[in-house]
Design a protein around this motif. Sequence first.
Motif, short mmCIF file in Angstrom:
data_model
loop_
_atom_site.label_atom_id
_atom_site.label_comp_id
_atom_site.label_asym_id
_atom_site.label_seq_id
_atom_site.Cartn_x
_atom_site.Cartn_y
_atom_site.Cartn_z
N ASP A 1 1.68 -3.19 2.45
CA ASP A 1 2.97 -2.60 2.09
C ASP A 1 3.00 -2.19 0.62
OD1 ASP A 1 4.04 -3.09 4.60
OD2 ASP A 1 4.59 -5.15 4.05
N LEU A 2 2.37 -3.01 -0.21
CA LEU A 2 2.47 -2.80 -1.65
C LEU A 2 1.13 -3.07 -2.32
CD1 LEU A 2 4.63 -2.41 -4.02
CD2 LEU A 2 4.50 -4.89 -4.25
N MET A 3 0.77 -2.19 -3.26
CA MET A 3 -0.44 -2.42 -4.05
C MET A 3 -0.07 -2.25 -5.52
SD MET A 3 -3.28 -0.34 -1.79
CE MET A 3 -4.71 -1.23 -2.40
N VAL A 4 -0.62 -3.13 -6.36
CA VAL A 4 -0.33 -3.07 -7.78
C VAL A 4 -1.64 -2.84 -8.52
CG1 VAL A 4 0.58 -4.35 -9.76
CG2 VAL A 4 1.61 -4.66 -7.50
N CYS A 5 -1.73 -1.72 -9.22
CA CYS A 5 -2.99 -1.35 -9.88
C CYS A 5 -2.89 -1.57 -11.38
CB CYS A 5 -3.32 0.11 -9.57
SG CYS A 5 -4.86 0.64 -10.31
N ILE A 6 -3.61 -2.56 -11.87
CA ILE A 6 -3.54 -2.94 -13.28
C ILE A 6 -4.42 -2.04 -14.15
CG2 ILE A 6 -3.92 -4.87 -14.89
CD1 ILE A 6 -1.78 -5.41 -12.75
N LEU B 1 6.22 0.64 -14.23
CA LEU B 1 5.71 1.80 -13.49
C LEU B 1 4.34 2.23 -14.00
CD1 LEU B 1 8.92 4.03 -13.32
CD2 LEU B 1 8.05 2.48 -11.57
N GLY B 2 4.03 1.85 -15.24
CA GLY B 2 2.77 2.29 -15.84
C GLY B 2 3.00 3.57 -16.62
N ASP B 3 2.24 3.76 -17.70
CA ASP B 3 2.52 4.95 -18.50
C ASP B 3 1.37 5.96 -18.46
OD1 ASP B 3 0.86 3.53 -20.11
OD2 ASP B 3 2.30 3.22 -21.73
N ASP B 4 0.73 6.08 -17.33
CA ASP B 4 -0.31 7.10 -17.18
C ASP B 4 0.31 8.46 -16.86
OD1 ASP B 4 -2.34 5.43 -17.79
OD2 ASP B 4 -3.42 5.66 -15.91
N MET B 5 -0.54 9.48 -16.89
CA MET B 5 -0.06 10.83 -16.58
C MET B 5 0.50 10.90 -15.17
SD MET B 5 -2.42 13.81 -18.06
CE MET B 5 -1.51 15.03 -17.19
N ILE B 6 -0.19 10.23 -14.24
CA ILE B 6 0.28 10.24 -12.86
C ILE B 6 0.44 8.79 -12.41
CG2 ILE B 6 -0.38 10.81 -10.48
CD1 ILE B 6 -1.72 13.29 -11.69
N ILE B 7 1.60 8.50 -11.84
CA ILE B 7 1.88 7.13 -11.44
C ILE B 7 2.25 7.07 -9.96
CG2 ILE B 7 2.55 6.22 -13.70
CD1 ILE B 7 5.45 6.86 -13.08
N GLY B 8 2.11 5.88 -9.40
CA GLY B 8 2.45 5.69 -8.00
C GLY B 8 3.95 5.69 -7.82
N ARG C 1 3.11 1.46 -0.75
CA ARG C 1 3.62 1.82 -2.07
C ARG C 1 2.62 1.33 -3.10
NH1 ARG C 1 9.26 2.65 -2.29
NH2 ARG C 1 10.34 2.07 -0.38
N LEU C 2 2.41 2.17 -4.12
CA LEU C 2 1.51 1.78 -5.21
C LEU C 2 2.32 1.67 -6.49
CD1 LEU C 2 -1.54 1.51 -6.29
CD2 LEU C 2 -1.24 3.88 -6.99
N ILE C 3 2.12 0.57 -7.20
CA ILE C 3 2.71 0.45 -8.54
C ILE C 3 1.56 0.60 -9.53
CG2 ILE C 3 3.87 -1.08 -10.18
CD1 ILE C 3 5.39 -2.31 -7.89
N GLY C 4 1.73 1.50 -10.50
CA GLY C 4 0.69 1.72 -11.49
C GLY C 4 -0.03 3.03 -11.26
N PRO C 5 -1.17 3.23 -11.88
CA PRO C 5 -1.99 2.26 -12.62
C PRO C 5 -1.49 2.04 -14.05
CG PRO C 5 -3.03 4.40 -12.66
CD PRO C 5 -1.79 4.55 -11.83
N ASN C 6 -2.28 1.24 -14.80
CA ASN C 6 -1.98 0.95 -16.19
C ASN C 6 -0.59 0.34 -16.31
OD1 ASN C 6 -2.28 0.84 -18.93
ND2 ASN C 6 -1.98 3.02 -19.29
N THR C 7 -0.35 -0.67 -15.50
CA THR C 7 0.96 -1.32 -15.46
C THR C 7 0.80 -2.83 -15.63
OG1 THR C 7 2.79 -1.90 -13.98
CG2 THR C 7 0.71 -1.44 -12.94
N PRO C 8 1.85 -3.48 -16.18
CA PRO C 8 1.82 -4.95 -16.17
C PRO C 8 2.11 -5.51 -14.78
CG PRO C 8 3.83 -4.15 -17.22
CD PRO C 8 2.99 -2.94 -16.92
#
Lengths: 290, 400
Positions: free
Chosen positions: A91-96, A178-185, A118-125
Amino acid sequence: MSVFVNKETKVLVQGITGTQASFHVKRSLDYGTNVVAGVTPGKGGTEHLGIPVFDTIKEAIKETGANASVMFVPAKQVVVAVKEGVEAGLDLMVCIADNVPVKDMLEVKAILKQSKTRLIGPNTPGIITPGEARLGIFPENIHTVGRIGIVSRSSTLTYEAVLETKRANAGQSTVIGLGDDMIIGMDFVDAIAAFHEDDQTDAIVMVGQMGGLFEEEGAAYYRHLKHKKPIIGIVAGNTMLDDHKMGYVGDLMTYGDITVQDKVNTMKDAGIIVVDNINDIHKELLKIIA
Amino acid sequence: MNIHEYQAKAIISQYGIKIPKGKIAYTPLEAKRAASEVSSRGPWVLKAQIQSGARPKGYFLEKNAGRGSGIRYMTSRRAIMKGAEEMLGATLVTPQTSSKGRVVTRVYVEAFHKIKKIFYTGLAIDRLEAEITLLLANLGNKSITEIAAEEPEKILRLKLDLHKGISPKQVKEAATFLELKDRYRSRLKKYVQGLFQAFKDTDALMLEVNPAGIDRYGEIVALDSKLTIDDKALFRQPQMKPLFDAYEIEERELRASKNGFQYCSFDGSIGCIVNGDGIALAAMDLIRARGEDTACFLNVKGGVDRDKIAAGIKLIMTNPRVEGILINVLGGFLRCNLVADGIVAAASEVGLNVPLVVRFEGTNKDEAKRILQNSHLPVIIAEDMQDSVDKLLQAMEESD
């Protein structure tokens, strides 16, 4: 209730045996997070930090019923790791991971579009529901249980926002980076929607940043909500010079000139209370809580 | 990472994009020879190579670099030699550089290409939709950035399929928008697909052909090109490494990037050390609100190597602009104690001559505070971000 994760969430950790993963998984376990499995190809059948390790996500789900994952995989392996999680039905993936190439994120988003994951991140706490579950690398000692939802594009300012809730004698229902990359999940829309459905959340803190149109999209969604919970927002980067490289020229080309001030105006226009100084958030929270 | 025009053109020409014949030169004599090689007769175009746009609208800071811009049309080999002599080593300022400009280390000599019509082509990432977008616009008197800011409706934006590129329907739409006759369609398609493939293969964030022209054979020619490569993908773009031009980057920035950190410089007097973009921006906003400005910031991101952190902190401590140092670290992945170790190591090596205010929060913050207290360095510890800015400004005032 909280959003996306709670003490019922069965968490698996991709890349559990790495040094950084071990450090943070141990802390998540100490925090009470329901970590049920680790996945490291080639290390299936072993145990790490007292958690059973599997070769694949599919096996881990079959044996433990895991439904969410924290990815401690290197940037280069993110596409493969997301694909595996999506195919296994998480259901959920968190990409650090930091430094995921943009082209890989285009692939990842294409994979996600056809799935329920749903993906949270990348580059997220990551994401944390205080007192229940910590999926990521949050400094958990600053969090307290409460009724303010926090969603932020900036990792470090997420912690800053958490401290602000504390200064207002409030705690957090769930905190999402949410992460501060150019493209986020996941984006502001997903988070604002979830916080509105959650009966444990009374108000939301939204931390935006220069660049992209994520704040505008979130504001547009909020504007059309019938029953609005108060949102206190901030956009970092107001004093950045135009010629600075933290901006992406492609933004200008794709959407026209958008300044931080435009973002602030759009958010205010949608009914969001926007503060200039991050350390003013608690003052607005105190008004709402009173 | 940006690369030079001539390098970008060499790359897209491998994808079937027509480019004018050209040659790079590092000396005036080389420029003269290059002219003979690319065309037996003039005119030629002499182009200063700096990694910035708007060169035709630029000017040189040095008087002896002449009054011309960074792009000059030349009719004789002697004029090329003279022009190259003026440009090489001179500083070109354009609307897209800072007021300090960029030093020209090489010039590109091109055969002049007669064209009938010019238009803009760009490939960029649409961050919201996570797709590659094709941007097209007919060019008149305005530059493309002016059009984007003032008349965004005059730019056609087409989302390209990540795997297939432009669709037949989109080709038709693009040709109509550019007011190209039907017979140009297949050429336009081939041109766009070539750029699309180059964009993907090089892990580009932005690929511009500005302008593209249609020549007398009815072929599309790339008259200028700019390519930005995703730094995060350089590990799989080994052919890009030699194209990196250290001249284009400030030395401190370069040294910071070797350790995976980000360093940026500004015109103020406060050096900031942070561990994220957001906190950097917020700190700068607070400093600006108090009427001061940032000299530089170092973002150590999620650094976990204390020696690298110490090396980064030294960059700030040795920057002559810096009259006060502000450290704001919110430890998550990054552990505060490593930053504290870095401060102590850097201070013992280069000395600490300016006020330093530290604010630690999160992972291992108590240990970090203990390290600093035991070091007996004159470090001021602050409670939150506003407090850290207040304390630093006060200390700077007192030390004046």
